[in-house]
Design an enzyme around this catalytic site. Structure first.
Site, PDB file in Angstrom:
ATOM      1  N   HIS A   1       4.130   1.582   2.084  1.00  0.00           N
ATOM      2  CA  HIS A   1       5.312   0.890   1.560  1.00  0.00           C
ATOM      3  C   HIS A   1       5.922   1.690   0.403  1.00  0.00           C
ATOM      4  O   HIS A   1       7.143   1.819   0.292  1.00  0.00           O
ATOM      5  CB  HIS A   1       4.949  -0.519   1.071  1.00  0.00           C
ATOM      6  CG  HIS A   1       4.284  -1.361   2.125  1.00  0.00           C
ATOM      7  ND1 HIS A   1       3.030  -1.889   1.960  1.00  0.00           N
ATOM      8  CD2 HIS A   1       4.697  -1.746   3.354  1.00  0.00           C
ATOM      9  CE1 HIS A   1       2.706  -2.583   3.051  1.00  0.00           C
ATOM     10  NE2 HIS A   1       3.694  -2.501   3.909  1.00  0.00           N
TER      11      HIS A   1
ATOM     12  N   LYS B   1     -12.293   8.674   3.924  1.00  0.00           N
ATOM     13  CA  LYS B   1     -12.576   7.289   3.577  1.00  0.00           C
ATOM     14  C   LYS B   1     -13.092   7.161   2.150  1.00  0.00           C
ATOM     15  O   LYS B   1     -12.897   6.168   1.493  1.00  0.00           O
ATOM     16  CB  LYS B   1     -13.604   6.732   4.564  1.00  0.00           C
ATOM     17  CG  LYS B   1     -13.064   6.666   5.998  1.00  0.00           C
ATOM     18  CD  LYS B   1     -13.289   5.303   6.609  1.00  0.00           C
ATOM     19  CE  LYS B   1     -12.418   5.059   7.820  1.00  0.00           C
ATOM     20  NZ  LYS B   1     -12.609   6.077   8.869  1.00  0.00           N
TER      21      LYS B   1
ATOM     22  N   CYS C   1      -2.534  -5.999  22.419  1.00  0.00           N
ATOM     23  CA  CYS C   1      -1.394  -5.375  21.737  1.00  0.00           C
ATOM     24  C   CYS C   1      -1.715  -3.904  21.491  1.00  0.00           C
ATOM     25  O   CYS C   1      -2.783  -3.592  20.959  1.00  0.00           O
ATOM     26  CB  CYS C   1      -1.132  -6.073  20.399  1.00  0.00           C
ATOM     27  SG  CYS C   1      -0.040  -5.130  19.319  1.00  0.00           S
TER      28      CYS C   1
ATOM     29  N   CYS D   1       2.801  -8.397  15.305  1.00  0.00           N
ATOM     30  CA  CYS D   1       4.028  -7.575  15.355  1.00  0.00           C
ATOM     31  C   CYS D   1       5.263  -8.462  15.266  1.00  0.00           C
ATOM     32  O   CYS D   1       6.347  -7.966  14.975  1.00  0.00           O
ATOM     33  CB  CYS D   1       4.178  -6.840  16.676  1.00  0.00           C
ATOM     34  SG  CYS D   1       2.977  -5.596  17.060  1.00  0.00           S
TER      35      CYS D   1
ATOM     36  N   LYS E   1     -14.101  10.643  -4.766  1.00  0.00           N
ATOM     37  CA  LYS E   1     -14.650  10.469  -6.111  1.00  0.00           C
ATOM     38  C   LYS E   1     -13.586   9.954  -7.064  1.00  0.00           C
ATOM     39  O   LYS E   1     -13.847   9.155  -7.940  1.00  0.00           O
ATOM     40  CB  LYS E   1     -15.157  11.808  -6.628  1.00  0.00           C
ATOM     41  CG  LYS E   1     -16.488  12.193  -6.035  1.00  0.00           C
ATOM     42  CD  LYS E   1     -17.093  13.323  -6.849  1.00  0.00           C
ATOM     43  CE  LYS E   1     -18.321  13.850  -6.124  1.00  0.00           C
ATOM     44  NZ  LYS E   1     -18.179  15.232  -5.703  1.00  0.00           N
TER      45      LYS E   1
ATOM     46  N   HIS F   1      -2.032  -3.581  17.403  1.00  0.00           N
ATOM     47  CA  HIS F   1      -3.076  -4.321  16.674  1.00  0.00           C
ATOM     48  C   HIS F   1      -4.372  -4.482  17.452  1.00  0.00           C
ATOM     49  O   HIS F   1      -5.373  -4.940  16.890  1.00  0.00           O
ATOM     50  CB  HIS F   1      -2.528  -5.695  16.268  1.00  0.00           C
ATOM     51  CG  HIS F   1      -1.395  -5.600  15.306  1.00  0.00           C
ATOM     52  ND1 HIS F   1      -0.080  -5.708  15.685  1.00  0.00           N
ATOM     53  CD2 HIS F   1      -1.377  -5.358  13.972  1.00  0.00           C
ATOM     54  CE1 HIS F   1       0.699  -5.550  14.628  1.00  0.00           C
ATOM     55  NE2 HIS F   1      -0.056  -5.336  13.585  1.00  0.00           N
TER      56      HIS F   1
ATOM     57  N   CYS G   1       3.046 -10.660  20.560  1.00  0.00           N
ATOM     58  CA  CYS G   1       2.039 -10.364  19.533  1.00  0.00           C
ATOM     59  C   CYS G   1       2.476 -10.992  18.222  1.00  0.00           C
ATOM     60  O   CYS G   1       3.506 -10.609  17.658  1.00  0.00           O
ATOM     61  CB  CYS G   1       1.849  -8.857  19.340  1.00  0.00           C
ATOM     62  SG  CYS G   1       0.737  -8.516  17.951  1.00  0.00           S
TER      63      CYS G   1
ATOM     64  N   HIS H   1       0.839  -1.197   0.000  1.00  0.00           N
ATOM     65  CA  HIS H   1       0.000   0.000   0.000  1.00  0.00           C
ATOM     66  C   HIS H   1       0.879   1.253   0.000  1.00  0.00           C
ATOM     67  O   HIS H   1       2.108   1.158  -0.103  1.00  0.00           O
ATOM     68  CB  HIS H   1      -0.983  -0.023   1.172  1.00  0.00           C
ATOM     69  CG  HIS H   1      -0.325  -0.123   2.520  1.00  0.00           C
ATOM     70  ND1 HIS H   1       0.365   0.921   3.090  1.00  0.00           N
ATOM     71  CD2 HIS H   1      -0.231  -1.167   3.394  1.00  0.00           C
ATOM     72  CE1 HIS H   1       0.844   0.552   4.263  1.00  0.00           C
ATOM     73  NE2 HIS H   1       0.507  -0.722   4.468  1.00  0.00           N
TER      74      HIS H   1
HETATM   75  O1  ME8 Z   1       7.661  -4.037   9.684  1.00  0.00           O
HETATM   76  N1  ME8 Z   1       3.115   5.453   6.793  1.00  0.00           N
HETATM   77  O2  ME8 Z   1       7.213  -4.809   7.553  1.00  0.00           O
HETATM   78  P1  ME8 Z   1       5.897  -4.000   7.159  1.00  0.00           P
HETATM   79  C1  ME8 Z   1       4.422   5.433   6.520  1.00  0.00           C
HETATM   80  N2  ME8 Z   1       8.889  -6.755   7.837  1.00  0.00           N
HETATM   81  N3  ME8 Z   1       5.127   4.318   6.306  1.00  0.00           N
HETATM   82  C2  ME8 Z   1       4.492   3.151   6.362  1.00  0.00           C
HETATM   83  C3  ME8 Z   1       3.112   3.081   6.638  1.00  0.00           C
HETATM   84  C4  ME8 Z   1       2.408   4.317   6.853  1.00  0.00           C
HETATM   85  N4  ME8 Z   1       1.107   4.381   7.090  1.00  0.00           N
HETATM   86  N5  ME8 Z   1       2.760   1.784   6.623  1.00  0.00           N
HETATM   87  C5  ME8 Z   1       3.875   1.072   6.344  1.00  0.00           C
HETATM   88  C6  ME8 Z   1       7.880  -4.778   8.741  1.00  0.00           C
HETATM   89  N6  ME8 Z   1       4.934   1.886   6.176  1.00  0.00           N
HETATM   90  C7  ME8 Z   1       9.062  -5.710   8.775  1.00  0.00           C
HETATM   91  C8  ME8 Z   1      10.321  -4.904   8.513  1.00  0.00           C
HETATM   92  S1  ME8 Z   1      12.973  -4.697   8.171  1.00  0.00           S
HETATM   93  C9  ME8 Z   1      14.316  -5.611   8.571  1.00  0.00           C
HETATM   94  C10 ME8 Z   1      11.592  -5.700   8.558  1.00  0.00           C
HETATM   95  C11 ME8 Z   1       6.304   1.484   5.825  1.00  0.00           C
HETATM   96  O3  ME8 Z   1       5.400  -4.606   5.905  1.00  0.00           O
HETATM   97  C12 ME8 Z   1       7.326   1.982   6.823  1.00  0.00           C
HETATM   98  O4  ME8 Z   1       8.593   1.978   6.206  1.00  0.00           O
HETATM   99  O5  ME8 Z   1       4.987  -3.898   8.311  1.00  0.00           O
HETATM  100  C13 ME8 Z   1       7.280   0.908   7.873  1.00  0.00           C
HETATM  101  O6  ME8 Z   1       8.413   0.917   8.717  1.00  0.00           O
HETATM  102  C14 ME8 Z   1       7.219  -0.333   7.008  1.00  0.00           C
HETATM  103  O7  ME8 Z   1       6.389   0.068   5.882  1.00  0.00           O
HETATM  104  C15 ME8 Z   1       6.631  -1.547   7.715  1.00  0.00           C
HETATM  105  O8  ME8 Z   1       6.447  -2.553   6.775  1.00  0.00           O
END
Ligand code: ME8
Length: 507
Positions: A20, A295, A143, A128, A298, A146, A125, A17
Site C-alpha cells: 500500500h 522471511k 479462487c 476478492c 536481523k 486466495h 470470491c 503494509h
Molecule cells: O484492491 N505489491 O484494495 P487492496 C505492490 N479496495 N502493490 C501492492 C501490493 C504488493 N505486494 N499489495 C498491495 C483493493 N498493493 C480495492 C481497490 S480501488 C477503486 C479499490 C497495492 O487493499 C496495489 O496498489 O487490496 C494494489 O492494487 C492495491 O494495493 C490493492 O489494495
C-alpha cells in the site's frame, strides 16, 4: 493546467503494509513533480470500507464493519503521513457525501437504460469481491488468488450491461494507445475486452453493508462499483463549499497494482461511458513487490514494515528504495538486505558523501562561498536534456527510469571528483582557477540532481538545496548552469547517517 492523480482506495479489512505504501509513494512522486512543473495538482487516496471483504473480517473480530473501518482507516491515514505523502484529501467510502454520489451516478446509469434485473449464477470470491469464471478457478473450485474454496452462488440482482460497451471500449483503446501503461498491461486489458464482455452484477442481494440501490432498498451496490466511483465523488466534496469536478475531472492518472487491472481498465471506463462522464486520461499499472524467501531479517523483522523502516531510516530512504529497486511497472523482489545495501552504497555513499565532501571542500578551500566560475563543458554536457528526460519518463509513469536518469548523474559527479582530485588542486598554487571550476561544477551538479530528486526524497533533497543556498525548486531551475556561483553554503548535517539496526543492537 490541472493534474489529478489517485491511488486505489485500500480495503480496511487488514492493516496497511509495504504494498500500500508503494502505490501511495509513487502517486506522491508524480504529484510533487507536477507541482514543480507549475501544474495545479490534486492527489487523492483513501479507504474502501464496504462489501464482503470488510464484512467478513469484522465478523471474525466480533465487531461491526463500521467499527473495523474506523479503526483501520486511521492506520491508512497514518501510513500516508508516515511516507510524507502530500495527498489533498483522504476519502472513505463510508463518507455520506460519497454515498450520495454513488446513488446519483448509478441512478443515471439505470435511467440511461444500462441496468436490468437478472439472476447471477456462478462463482464468487468474497475476499476478492469478484465473480469468477470456470476457467479462472484452480484445483477444482478454488479462487486463483486466495486459494479458498468458492461456493456457487445464485441470486437475483441488478445487472450492468457491460457487454454493450465492448465496441466503445475497443474504440477507446484504438484511439488512445496510452490509455493504459505500460504497454503489456494495455495489451492484456485489450485482449480481455476482445475476448468478449459479460454483463456484471451491479448489486448484491445478500449483503447489507453497502450503499442501498436507490430504486430497490433490499439490495446494496456491488462494492467495486461503489469503490471505483470514489475517484469521481471525492472532487465534489473534498474542499468545503467548492466543487472541484470541473477543474480536475477527468483524472490524469489512476495508479494501481496489476491485481485490479480489469476493474480500472475495463469496467471503470464502461461505467463512466454509461453515466456519460468523461473517462480518465490514463491508468498507470505497477507490478508486485515480492518478498521471496526473505522471511527473517536481523534488522527489519519478518517483513518490511513501512512504519518500522521509516522510524529507523526515515521516509526518504523507503521512498527511494521501492522505486529504485524494482522497475516500476514490473514485479520485483524487495528484501531487508537489499534495502540496507542501497541505503549504504547509494544514499549514504554516492549521494550523502558526495554532498558532504563537496560542502566541506567549499568550506575549507573557498571560505564557504560557491566559486563564481565556469563549469567544464565535459561535465555540463552530461546534464543536457536531463530535466526534459525526467518529464518524459514521468509522463509515461516510468518512475524508475526517471530516477535512474538522475542517479546516473549522481554517479557521474562522483566520478568527476575522483578524476579531478580537488584536494590535490588545492595544494597546487597554479590550480586555483581549475579548483574554482571543479567546486562550482560539483555544487551546480548537486543542485540540479537535488531539484530533480525532490519528488523522490523530499526531506533530504530539500536539506541539501538549503545547504547549497539554492532558492528555486521549480523544474525550470533544474538546468545545469541556471544558477551561477556566489551562494553561501550551510550545513545540512548527515543526510543518510549510519544506522544501527535495532535488533542487532539488542543482540
Ligand atoms: O484492491 N505489491 O484494495 P487492496 C505492490 N479496495 N502493490 C501492492 C501490493 C504488493 N505486494 N499489495 C498491495 C483493493 N498493493 C480495492 C481497490 S480501488 C477503486 C479499490 C497495492 O487493499 C496495489 O496498489 O487490496 C494494489 O492494487 C492495491 O494495493 C490493492 O489494495
Amino acid at each position: 493546467m490541472a493534474f489529478y492523480v489517485t491511488t486505489p482506495i485500500y480495503y480496511v479489512n487488514a492493516e496497511p503494509h509495504l504494498g500500500h505504501a508503494y502505490t501511495t509513494i509513487a502517486a506522491d512522486v508524480l504529484a510533487r513533480h507536477m507541482r514543480q512543473r507549475g501544474e495545479e495538482v490534486f492527489f487523492l487516496t483513501g479507504t474502501d470500507e464496504h462489501g464482503e471483504p470488510v464484512t467478513q473480517a469484522a465478523e471474525k473480530l466480533g465487531i461491526t464493519p463500521r467499527e473495523l473501518g474506523d479503526r483501520n482507516a486511521v492506520h491508512f491515514r497514518e501510513l500516508a503521513a508516515k511516507v510524507n505523502a502530500t495527498n489533498d484529501f483522504f476519502i472513505r467510502t463510508t463518507d455520506p457525501e460519497h454515498e450520495a454520489v454513488v446513488a446519483e451516478v448509478v441512478t443515471r446509469i439505470h435511467d440511461n437504460g444500462h441496468v436490468y434485473e437478472g439472476t447471477y449464477e456462478g462463482w464468487y470470491c468474497p475476499r476478492c469481491a469478484d465473480f469468477k469464471t470456470d476457467s479462472e478457478l484452480v484445483d477444482g473450485n478454488k479462487c486463483p488468488i486466495h486459494l479458498i474454496v468458492l461456493e456457487r452462488e445464485k441470486e437475483d440482482n441488478w445487472f450492468f450491461r457491460l457487454s454493450a460497451f465492448q465496441e466503445p471500449l475497443e474504440r477507446l483503446y484504438t484511439e488512445r494507445s496510452d490509455f493504459v501503461v505500460p504497454e503489456i498491461r494495455f495489451n492484456e486489458a485489450l485482449s480481455f475486452i476482445k475476448g468478449g464482455l459479460r454483463d456484471l452484477s451491479l448489486s448484491r442481494a445478500r449483503l447489507k453493508w453497502g450503499v442501498p440501490v436507490p430504486w430497490d432498498g433490499s439490495q446494496v451496490i456491488y462494492v467495486w462499483i461503489d469503490a471505483l466511483l470514489n475517484y469521481y465523488s471525492a472532487l465534489s466534496y473534498a474542499r468545503h463549499g467548492e466543487d472541484l469536478t470541473g477543474r480536475f475531472w477527468p483524472a490524469s492518472v489512476h495508479l494501481i497494482g496489476k491485481d485490479i487491472l480489469k476493474f480500472h481498465a475495463v469496467i471503470w471506463p464502461a461505467l463512466l461511458m454509461a453515466a456519460e462522464i468523461d473517462v480518465p486520461e490514463r491508468v498507470g499499472i505497477h507490478g508486485y513487490l515480492l518478498m521471496g524467501e526473505h522471511k527473517m531479517s536481523k534488522s527489519l523483522g519478518n517483513v518490511i514494515d513501512p512504519f518500522q523502516v521509516v522510524d529507523v531510516y526515515g521516509e526518504d530512504a523507503l521512498r527511494f528504495y521501492v522505486l529504485r529497486e524494482v522497475r516500476f511497472g514490473h514485479d520485483g523482489e524487495v528484501s531487508p538486505e537489499g534495502f540496507e545495501q542501497r541505503y549504504t552504497s547509494e544514499l549514504a555513499n554516492e549521494y550523502g558523501n558526495l554532498a558532504s565532501r563537496t560542502l566541506a571542500m567549499i568550506g575549507r578551500y573557498r571560505d564557504g562561498l560557491v566559486p563564481k566560475a565556469e563549469a567544464a563543458t565535459d561535465l555540463a554536457v552530461h546534464f543536457d536534456g536531463l530535466a526534459e528526460q525526467v518529464c518524459a519518463e514521468l509522463d509515461r509513469v516510468e518512475l524508475t527510469l526517471a530516477l535512474d536518469a538522475v542517479w546516473q548523474r549522481v554517479k557521474r559527479l562522483n566520478a568527476y571528483v575522483q578524476d579531478e582530485q580537488p584536494w590535490k588542486l588545492a595544494k597546487d598554487a597554479g590550480g586555483a582557477e581549475q579548483l574554482d571550476s571543479v567546486l562550482y561544477g560539483l555544487a551546480e551538479g548537486l543542485r540540479v540532481v537535488s531539484v530533480l530528486l525532490l519528488p523522490y526524497m523530499p526531506a533530504a533533497a530539500e536539506r541539501l538545496l538549503a545547504a547549497l543556498g539554492a532558492g528555486e525548486r521549480s523544474l525550470d531551475s533544474a538546468r545545469f548552469g541556471a544558477v551561477g556561483g556566489g551562494a553561501r553554503i550551510g550545513e545540512p548535517g548527515q543526510l543518510f547517517p549510519r544506522v544501527e539496526p535495532p535488533e542487532a543492537s539488542a543482540a
